[in-house]
Design a protein around this motif. Structure first.
Motif, PDB file in Angstrom:
ATOM      1  N   ILE A  85      19.241  51.823  35.065  1.00  0.00           N
ATOM      2  CA  ILE A  85      19.134  50.361  35.169  1.00  0.00           C
ATOM      3  C   ILE A  85      17.747  49.977  35.667  1.00  0.00           C
ATOM      4  O   ILE A  85      17.164  48.983  35.214  1.00  0.00           O
ATOM      5  CB  ILE A  85      20.223  49.794  36.099  1.00  0.00           C
ATOM      6  N   ILE A  86      17.194  50.762  36.594  1.00  0.00           N
ATOM      7  CA  ILE A  86      15.838  50.492  37.089  1.00  0.00           C
ATOM      8  C   ILE A  86      14.831  50.572  35.955  1.00  0.00           C
ATOM      9  O   ILE A  86      13.961  49.698  35.809  1.00  0.00           O
ATOM     10  CB  ILE A  86      15.475  51.492  38.212  1.00  0.00           C
ATOM     11  N   ILE A  87      14.956  51.596  35.113  1.00  0.00           N
ATOM     12  CA  ILE A  87      14.035  51.744  33.989  1.00  0.00           C
ATOM     13  C   ILE A  87      14.211  50.586  33.011  1.00  0.00           C
ATOM     14  O   ILE A  87      13.238  50.030  32.504  1.00  0.00           O
ATOM     15  CB  ILE A  87      14.264  53.099  33.286  1.00  0.00           C
ATOM     16  N   ALA A  88      15.463  50.192  32.761  1.00  0.00           N
ATOM     17  CA  ALA A  88      15.736  49.108  31.814  1.00  0.00           C
ATOM     18  C   ALA A  88      15.218  47.770  32.324  1.00  0.00           C
ATOM     19  O   ALA A  88      14.616  46.996  31.573  1.00  0.00           O
ATOM     20  CB  ALA A  88      17.232  49.022  31.537  1.00  0.00           C
ATOM     21  N   CYS A  89      15.429  47.497  33.612  1.00  0.00           N
ATOM     22  CA  CYS A  89      15.016  46.209  34.195  1.00  0.00           C
ATOM     23  C   CYS A  89      13.546  46.196  34.608  1.00  0.00           C
ATOM     24  O   CYS A  89      13.036  45.168  35.029  1.00  0.00           O
ATOM     25  CB  CYS A  89      15.898  45.867  35.396  1.00  0.00           C
ATOM     26  N   ARG A  90      12.895  47.361  34.546  1.00  0.00           N
ATOM     27  CA  ARG A  90      11.474  47.503  34.874  1.00  0.00           C
ATOM     28  C   ARG A  90      11.158  47.129  36.326  1.00  0.00           C
ATOM     29  O   ARG A  90      10.050  46.714  36.637  1.00  0.00           O
ATOM     30  CB  ARG A  90      10.615  46.638  33.932  1.00  0.00           C
ATOM     31  N   SER A  91      12.160  47.251  37.170  1.00  0.00           N
ATOM     32  CA  SER A  91      11.950  46.962  38.590  1.00  0.00           C
ATOM     33  C   SER A  91      13.122  47.519  39.375  1.00  0.00           C
ATOM     34  O   SER A  91      14.274  47.424  38.931  1.00  0.00           O
ATOM     35  CB  SER A  91      11.839  45.460  38.829  1.00  0.00           C
ATOM     36  N   HIS A  92      12.842  48.113  40.516  1.00  0.00           N
ATOM     37  CA  HIS A  92      13.949  48.561  41.353  1.00  0.00           C
ATOM     38  C   HIS A  92      14.314  47.515  42.390  1.00  0.00           C
ATOM     39  O   HIS A  92      15.315  47.661  43.100  1.00  0.00           O
ATOM     40  CB  HIS A  92      13.616  49.897  42.024  1.00  0.00           C
ATOM     41  N   GLN A  93      13.543  46.434  42.465  1.00  0.00           N
ATOM     42  CA  GLN A  93      13.788  45.409  43.475  1.00  0.00           C
ATOM     43  C   GLN A  93      15.129  44.711  43.256  1.00  0.00           C
ATOM     44  O   GLN A  93      15.932  44.581  44.192  1.00  0.00           O
ATOM     45  CB  GLN A  93      12.653  44.379  43.466  1.00  0.00           C
ATOM     46  N   GLN A  94      15.393  44.249  42.028  1.00  0.00           N
ATOM     47  CA  GLN A  94      16.635  43.519  41.808  1.00  0.00           C
ATOM     48  C   GLN A  94      17.851  44.436  41.875  1.00  0.00           C
ATOM     49  O   GLN A  94      18.931  44.003  42.295  1.00  0.00           O
ATOM     50  CB  GLN A  94      16.584  42.767  40.473  1.00  0.00           C
ATOM     51  N   VAL A  95      17.692  45.708  41.493  1.00  0.00           N
ATOM     52  CA  VAL A  95      18.792  46.662  41.628  1.00  0.00           C
ATOM     53  C   VAL A  95      19.082  46.916  43.104  1.00  0.00           C
ATOM     54  O   VAL A  95      20.239  46.951  43.539  1.00  0.00           O
ATOM     55  CB  VAL A  95      18.459  47.978  40.908  1.00  0.00           C
ATOM     56  N   LEU A  96      18.042  47.080  43.884  1.00  0.00           N
ATOM     57  CA  LEU A  96      18.198  47.312  45.319  1.00  0.00           C
ATOM     58  C   LEU A  96      18.887  46.124  45.992  1.00  0.00           C
ATOM     59  O   LEU A  96      19.804  46.299  46.811  1.00  0.00           O
ATOM     60  CB  LEU A  96      16.830  47.563  45.957  1.00  0.00           C
ATOM     61  N   ILE A  97      18.487  44.909  45.651  1.00  0.00           N
ATOM     62  CA  ILE A  97      19.077  43.723  46.274  1.00  0.00           C
ATOM     63  C   ILE A  97      20.551  43.598  45.913  1.00  0.00           C
ATOM     64  O   ILE A  97      21.387  43.234  46.752  1.00  0.00           O
ATOM     65  CB  ILE A  97      18.295  42.462  45.869  1.00  0.00           C
ATOM     66  N   ALA A  98      20.892  43.911  44.656  1.00  0.00           N
ATOM     67  CA  ALA A  98      22.297  43.860  44.249  1.00  0.00           C
ATOM     68  C   ALA A  98      23.138  44.837  45.066  1.00  0.00           C
ATOM     69  O   ALA A  98      24.259  44.520  45.489  1.00  0.00           O
ATOM     70  CB  ALA A  98      22.418  44.158  42.759  1.00  0.00           C
ATOM     71  N   LEU A  99      22.597  46.027  45.316  1.00  0.00           N
ATOM     72  CA  LEU A  99      23.320  47.011  46.117  1.00  0.00           C
ATOM     73  C   LEU A  99      23.365  46.606  47.592  1.00  0.00           C
ATOM     74  O   LEU A  99      24.357  46.872  48.287  1.00  0.00           O
ATOM     75  CB  LEU A  99      22.675  48.387  45.968  1.00  0.00           C
ATOM     76  N   LEU A 100      22.314  45.979  48.082  1.00  0.00           N
ATOM     77  CA  LEU A 100      22.341  45.480  49.463  1.00  0.00           C
ATOM     78  C   LEU A 100      23.482  44.493  49.651  1.00  0.00           C
ATOM     79  O   LEU A 100      24.233  44.560  50.636  1.00  0.00           O
ATOM     80  CB  LEU A 100      21.011  44.794  49.799  1.00  0.00           C
ATOM     81  N   GLU A 101      23.619  43.578  48.708  1.00  0.00           N
ATOM     82  CA  GLU A 101      24.684  42.578  48.808  1.00  0.00           C
ATOM     83  C   GLU A 101      26.056  43.223  48.692  1.00  0.00           C
ATOM     84  O   GLU A 101      26.983  42.898  49.441  1.00  0.00           O
ATOM     85  CB  GLU A 101      24.513  41.525  47.716  1.00  0.00           C
ATOM     86  N   GLU A 102      26.189  44.150  47.743  1.00  0.00           N
ATOM     87  CA  GLU A 102      27.476  44.803  47.531  1.00  0.00           C
ATOM     88  C   GLU A 102      27.893  45.613  48.754  1.00  0.00           C
ATOM     89  O   GLU A 102      29.039  45.511  49.224  1.00  0.00           O
ATOM     90  CB  GLU A 102      27.392  45.714  46.301  1.00  0.00           C
ATOM     91  N   TYR A 103      26.978  46.384  49.321  1.00  0.00           N
ATOM     92  CA  TYR A 103      27.340  47.265  50.436  1.00  0.00           C
ATOM     93  C   TYR A 103      27.412  46.507  51.762  1.00  0.00           C
ATOM     94  O   TYR A 103      28.119  46.929  52.677  1.00  0.00           O
ATOM     95  CB  TYR A 103      26.370  48.439  50.521  1.00  0.00           C
ATOM     96  N   ASN A 104      26.704  45.412  51.855  1.00  0.00           N
ATOM     97  CA  ASN A 104      26.879  44.535  53.009  1.00  0.00           C
ATOM     98  C   ASN A 104      28.315  44.025  53.062  1.00  0.00           C
ATOM     99  O   ASN A 104      28.941  43.962  54.125  1.00  0.00           O
ATOM    100  CB  ASN A 104      25.897  43.370  52.930  1.00  0.00           C
ATOM    101  N   SER A 105      28.860  43.691  51.895  1.00  0.00           N
ATOM    102  CA  SER A 105      30.229  43.198  51.810  1.00  0.00           C
ATOM    103  C   SER A 105      31.244  44.332  51.847  1.00  0.00           C
ATOM    104  O   SER A 105      32.287  44.223  52.488  1.00  0.00           O
ATOM    105  CB  SER A 105      30.407  42.396  50.516  1.00  0.00           C
ATOM    106  N   LEU A 106      30.940  45.448  51.183  1.00  0.00           N
ATOM    107  CA  LEU A 106      31.911  46.525  51.022  1.00  0.00           C
ATOM    108  C   LEU A 106      32.182  47.287  52.309  1.00  0.00           C
ATOM    109  O   LEU A 106      33.330  47.480  52.704  1.00  0.00           O
ATOM    110  CB  LEU A 106      31.436  47.484  49.928  1.00  0.00           C
ATOM    111  N   PHE A 107      31.119  47.738  52.988  1.00  0.00           N
ATOM    112  CA  PHE A 107      31.364  48.511  54.209  1.00  0.00           C
ATOM    113  C   PHE A 107      30.479  48.102  55.382  1.00  0.00           C
ATOM    114  O   PHE A 107      30.324  48.840  56.343  1.00  0.00           O
ATOM    115  CB  PHE A 107      31.228  50.023  53.948  1.00  0.00           C
ATOM    116  N   GLY A 108      29.912  46.902  55.320  1.00  0.00           N
ATOM    117  CA  GLY A 108      29.232  46.362  56.501  1.00  0.00           C
ATOM    118  C   GLY A 108      27.829  46.865  56.715  1.00  0.00           C
ATOM    119  O   GLY A 108      27.362  46.924  57.865  1.00  0.00           O
ATOM    120  N   LEU A 109      27.121  47.248  55.645  1.00  0.00           N
ATOM    121  CA  LEU A 109      25.696  47.568  55.783  1.00  0.00           C
ATOM    122  C   LEU A 109      24.987  46.328  56.323  1.00  0.00           C
ATOM    123  O   LEU A 109      25.084  45.244  55.758  1.00  0.00           O
ATOM    124  CB  LEU A 109      25.119  47.946  54.420  1.00  0.00           C
TER     125      LEU A 109
END
Length: 628
Positions: A483-507
């Motif tokens: 997905i990082i290669i496809a989106c040409r940036s790891h920033q938006q992938v990282l932010i999506a995971l930050l939001e998901e894991y903040n909600s999922l297990f309290g990161l």
């Protein structure tokens, strides 16, 4: 015969006058110059809609009262026949007065009737007002999730609870809404939030949440406020969800169309219909799988070798991590030159070069490196031509690899892009005991695009505490390489995971304020020149400056030279070690060869921030005004 008894007829001067005030009032009755008792003598028109049911009921009551009244008259006549028989004209006069009005008896009947109407309406109005004042704000049909509502100052709520997301620039002018899903969660004064008394009550953040054992926080904004008509549906009684579904009206070309039905879309879908989530093509999938297979096959030996290096350089179990290829080598040199000119220690800085030439150059500056050809052979040696191209995307993979390995080995780390300049030691900030204990801290990117919501975290400068939560985060980043290669940036992938894991297990995630000037970057350079001027004038001293928000390396160097951030001598730019050093290379530290003692300042654009006036330089932007 039985006669249907009607209300007495009235002339225009005798009409009932119904009030239009907010309170329910009985009508005023007039006959000639005589005014009957009334609670209001003003207004006109019809009662408000909520009163219609009550008025209809009152009219029925009046009719029943009249029927009861005249039934009593007939009863009286029946029990006293001798009197009526002795005066037949009296009987006829009574009936005529009741049916047609007029005369002294008619006057008396009208007064009695008016009093009965007034009394009946007063009773009903009082009951209506009492019911309205005591009714709940929400009906029973939503009481399973809505039992009260309160307002809290936006900024005050953020001050009370550090949600970690960037706070709105308009927070001091706005309120947040708190919805109470049960009577027990209401504030101590339950009537304040639960009763329907017109205005939504405004409470302090502490009072509003005093009985909330659990608080679910949701952050919403209409990114196209002027064009998009956005609604928010809250569906209670459902299996709990911690995600928002996004629905839009799109036509067959995936463009907004108000005539089409709402349909489910992804959260990276912009309001203009464009989807910023790019599905990986087979080439990206194959490349990622090959890289991942190589990574896993050599992971054990890689971790062993890296662990020995980290033990030797870590300070307080913390290292600074950077990565670079040969195309960006001068930026790496500038980071080191500027830091050492300010007396900052780079002992615990570890470079992950993506090629042998960059490894040699970094070591010639006295830096510690970790190079693994198996992992880095996928990364191009040249610089990216522009932000977001394929080379840029592959360099993002290198950033993920180096951070994940250090984090997995149990070390806290500060990752920094090499287009950063240090003014003060940032570790002083992150090791401050008053800072809090978040898992990850990010510089605020400044952009508020949908794909960066809700954090707008800049992936070029962040601090990570190594724990189980952050390890899952960066392992997931490794597995998202396609997905990082496809989106040409790891920033938006990282932010999506930050939001998901903040909600999922309290990161716990904290984005550093862009308003305070401690960690400025490209957003400030282009959009907040007031903060940059304070920097230039010495009014604020940031920890770092990140020259992000640039199209390519050429722009970065121009802006950094204007700002007095450039310390690399011309003969070292873009050169390999054997080109820089004619003789034998001192492998300990050759800083003096390439690093200037003073910043190298040069003007390029008058409308961009600079440490010296650049009024005679051309403008970068159309109609650009001089910074000075």
């Amino acid at each position: 015969k039985i006669h249907l008894l009607l209300l007495p007829r009235h002339t225009a001067k005798q009409q009932h006058i119904l009030p239009t005030t907010s309170k329910c009032r009985p009508p005023t009755m007039r006959r000639g110059n005589q005014t009957l008792p009334s609670s209001s003598r003003t207004g006109g028109g019809a009662l408000q809609k909520p009163f219609i049911g009550t008025a209809t009921w009152a009219i029925l009551l009046v009719f029943s009262s009249l029927i009861s009244f005249y039934a009593g008259v007939w009863t009286a006549l029946a029990v006293a026949p001798s009197s009526l028989n002795e005066c037949p004209d009296c009987r006829r006069s009574c009936l005529d007065a009741a049916e047609f009005g007029g005369g002294e008896l008619g006057h008396s009947l009208e007064i009695i009737t008016g009093r009965k109407i007034r009394k009946a309406l007063e009773t009903q109005c009082n009951a209506y007002e009492s019911k309205k004042d005591s009714s709940h704000r929400f009906p029973d049909s939503v009481s399973h999730f809505a039992n009260g509502l309160a307002r809290v100052g936006h900024k005050e709520l953020f001050d009370q609870y550090d949600f970690g997301v960037p706070m709105s620039d308009r927070a001091h002018k706005q309120d947040a809404l708190i919805l109470y899903d049960s009577q027990s969660s209401l504030p101590s004064d339950k009537n304040v939030a639960a009763q329907l008394n017109g205005e939504i009550p405004r409470l302090s953040a502490e009072d509003a949440t005093e009985n909330c054992d659990v608080m679910n926080a949701m952050f919403i904004e209409n990114p196209a406020r002027a064009r998009s008509r956005q609604c928010l549906a809250i569906v209670g009684g459902q299996y709990q969800s911690y995600h928002i579904q996004r629905w839009m009206r799109l036509n067959s070309e995936e463009k907004p169309d108000a005539n089409k039905p709402l349909q489910l879309v992804g959260r990276w879908r912009r309001n203009d219909g464009n989807d910023e989530f790019l599905y990986p093509k087979q080439r990206a999938i194959d490349m990622h799988q090959e890289l991942l297979l190589t990574y896993l096959n050599h992971l054990k030996s890689t971790k062993q070798n890296l662990s020995e290096i980290l033990k030797n350089i870590a300070i307080n179990n913390t290292v600074i991590v950077v990565t670079a290829n040969m195309g960006q080598s001068e930026l790496l040199m500038n980071l080191i030159c500027s830091s050492r000119r300010r007396g900052l220690d780079t002992k615990n800085l570890l470079v992950f070069p993506t090629d042998v030439h960059t490894k040699e150059l970094a070591e010639s500056l006295g830096l510690t490196t970790f190079y693994d050809d198996h992992l880095m052979r996928f990364i191009p040696k040249e610089e990216s031509a522009r932000y977001g191209d394929r080379t840029f995307a592959l360099i993002m993979i290198a950033k993920v690899v180096c951070v994940q390995l250090v984090n997995e080995l149990g070390y806290d780390l500060l990752f920094t892009d090499i287009d950063v300049v240090f003014y003060r030691d940032p570790m002083e900030y992150f090791r401050n005991p008053t800072l809090g204990n978040f898992d990850v801290y990010f510089q605020d990117d400044g952009s508020r695009q949908e794909r960066y919501a809700p954090y707008s975290a800049n992936s070029g400068f962040y601090f990570i505490r190594s724990n189980e939560r952050s390890k899952i985060l960066f392992r997931s980043m490794m597995y998202s390489g396609d997905i990082i290669i496809a989106c040409r940036s790891h920033q938006q992938v990282l932010i999506a995971l930050l939001e998901e894991y903040n909600s999922l297990f309290g990161l716990t995630v904290k984005v550093l304020s862009r308003e305070e000037g401690d960690f400025p970057g490209g957003y400030h350079y282009h959009m907040r020149k007031d903060i940059v001027k304070k920097m230039v004038n010495g009014e604020i001293k940031p920890y770092i400056f990140h020259m992000s928000w640039t199209l390519n390396k050429v722009n970065k160097l121009e802006y950094m030279k204007q700002m007095g951030m450039w310390f690399v001598k011309e003969q070292c730019i873009g050169k390999q070690v054997d080109e820089i050093f004619a003789g034998e290379v001192d492998t300990t530290d050759n800083t003096e060869t390439c690093c200037s003692a003073e910043p190298i300042i040069q003007c390029f654009y008058r409308d961009k921030p600079s440490v010296v006036p650049c009024r005679d330089a051309p403008a970068k932007d159309s109609n650009g005004q001089s910074f000075w």
